[in-house]
Design a protein around this motif. Structure first.
Motif, PDB file in Angstrom:
ATOM      1  N   GLN A  14      -1.570  -2.162   3.731  1.00 51.18           N
ATOM      2  CA  GLN A  14      -1.600  -0.735   3.409  1.00 51.18           C
ATOM      3  C   GLN A  14      -0.254  -0.092   3.715  1.00 51.18           C
ATOM      4  N   LEU A  17       2.157  -0.772   0.984  1.00 48.44           N
ATOM      5  CA  LEU A  17       1.955   0.084  -0.181  1.00 48.44           C
ATOM      6  C   LEU A  17       2.561   1.464   0.030  1.00 48.44           C
ATOM      7  N   TRP A  22       4.370   5.593  -5.546  1.00 48.99           N
ATOM      8  CA  TRP A  22       3.808   5.045  -6.771  1.00 48.99           C
ATOM      9  C   TRP A  22       3.699   6.076  -7.879  1.00 48.99           C
ATOM     10  N   THR A  36      -0.932   0.787 -10.411  1.00 50.23           N
ATOM     11  CA  THR A  36      -0.353  -0.378  -9.724  1.00 50.23           C
ATOM     12  C   THR A  36      -0.853  -0.539  -8.296  1.00 50.23           C
ATOM     13  N   PRO A  37      -0.884   0.519  -7.460  1.00 50.74           N
ATOM     14  CA  PRO A  37      -1.366   0.281  -6.091  1.00 50.74           C
ATOM     15  C   PRO A  37      -2.813  -0.184  -6.036  1.00 50.74           C
ATOM     16  N   ARG A  41      -4.000  -3.568  -4.217  1.00 51.99           N
ATOM     17  CA  ARG A  41      -5.068  -3.563  -3.199  1.00 51.99           C
ATOM     18  C   ARG A  41      -6.146  -4.579  -3.547  1.00 51.99           C
TER      19      ARG A  41
END
Length: 242
Positions: A14, A17, A22, A36-37, A41
């Motif tokens: 996390q 990220l 993003w 994308t994130p 995940r």
């Protein structure tokens, strides 16, 4: 879930990220494919079906049709950082259900192998002139090549043959970076061995040896009987039915 990287430090996916804004980057299909994130995940989801779908989205959205996007480089950084995560050992398929129904189910494979294949195929695309996508996005990925090399190299000695082969195949296109070219000599014997194996990476090994000026005649007949590196989801459709 946190994990240790190859340097013994704990890495929080996390937190990884959160290093990227993003909202300022995108892949090929904003509003169609997952953001994308979310894709990243789901690579570490505890549901292997979601992991396989996320791998498919990597190929079909983050580098759709061999094209680079502003999300490609940060996604590659994340993928490289999670290679050692225990959940990348999950056996997955990147087939759509309709593909499995129409063409038959392909054998499942470790997600780690699929991630290595994505990094390797993206690195190979980055070596093409011209590559698809904006030059700034291509250069952003190329700047990662030393870090990607460092993340992938430990898997050359993995316990699983499939992972070792995928790691070697992923490293080879990275050697196009001038600062990494000297590693080719260290890998030469391993590439020769790969060129003699019944493996989907054989063609790549033979091509690499040829590019190094070696006589590949002894390998050619064998290589012609073996399929090329695993074709993941990008091989099915030009316009992926997300």
């Amino acid at each position: 879930m946190s994990m240790k990287n190859s340097h013994g430090c704990f890495v929080d996916p996390q937190e990884l990220l959160l290093r990227t804004d993003w909202n300022s980057v995108e892949h090929c299909c904003p509003g169609v494919a997952p953001a994308t994130p979310m894709i990243l995940r789901h690579l570490l989801d505890d549901d292997a079906h979601k992991q396989g779908a996320a791998l498919r989205d990597l190929f079909q959205a983050v580098t759709h049709q061999n094209t680079f996007y502003s999300a490609t480089a940060p996604a590659a950084s994340f993928v490289a950082a999670i290679l050692e995560h225990p959940r990348t050992l999950a056996k997955v398929t990147d087939q759509h259900p309709w593909e499995a129904a129409r063409f038959g189910e392909r054998p499942r494979f470790p997600l780690r192998v699929g991630l290595l294949d994505w990094l390797g195929s993206t690195a190979a695309d980055a070596n093409e002139e011209p590559s698809g996508g904006l030059q700034a996005d291509i250069e952003a990925f190329r700047a990662l090549r030393p870090a990607l090399h460092d993340a992938i190299r430990p898997f050359l000695t993995d316990n699983e043959r499939e992972v070792r082969e995928a790691a070697l195949a992923a490293l080879l296109p990275l050697l196009a970076a001038p600062e990494l070219a000297h590693h080719g000599e260290d890998l030469r014997e391993a590439v020769r061995a790969l060129a003699t194996e019944e493996t989907p990476y054989r063609h790549q090994a033979v091509r690499t040896l040829a590019s190094w000026g070696e006589d590949t005649t002894p390998f050619q007949q064998e290589a012609n009987t073996t399929t090329d590196a695993r074709t993941h989801a990008e091989g099915f459709t030009d316009d992926p039915p997300f």
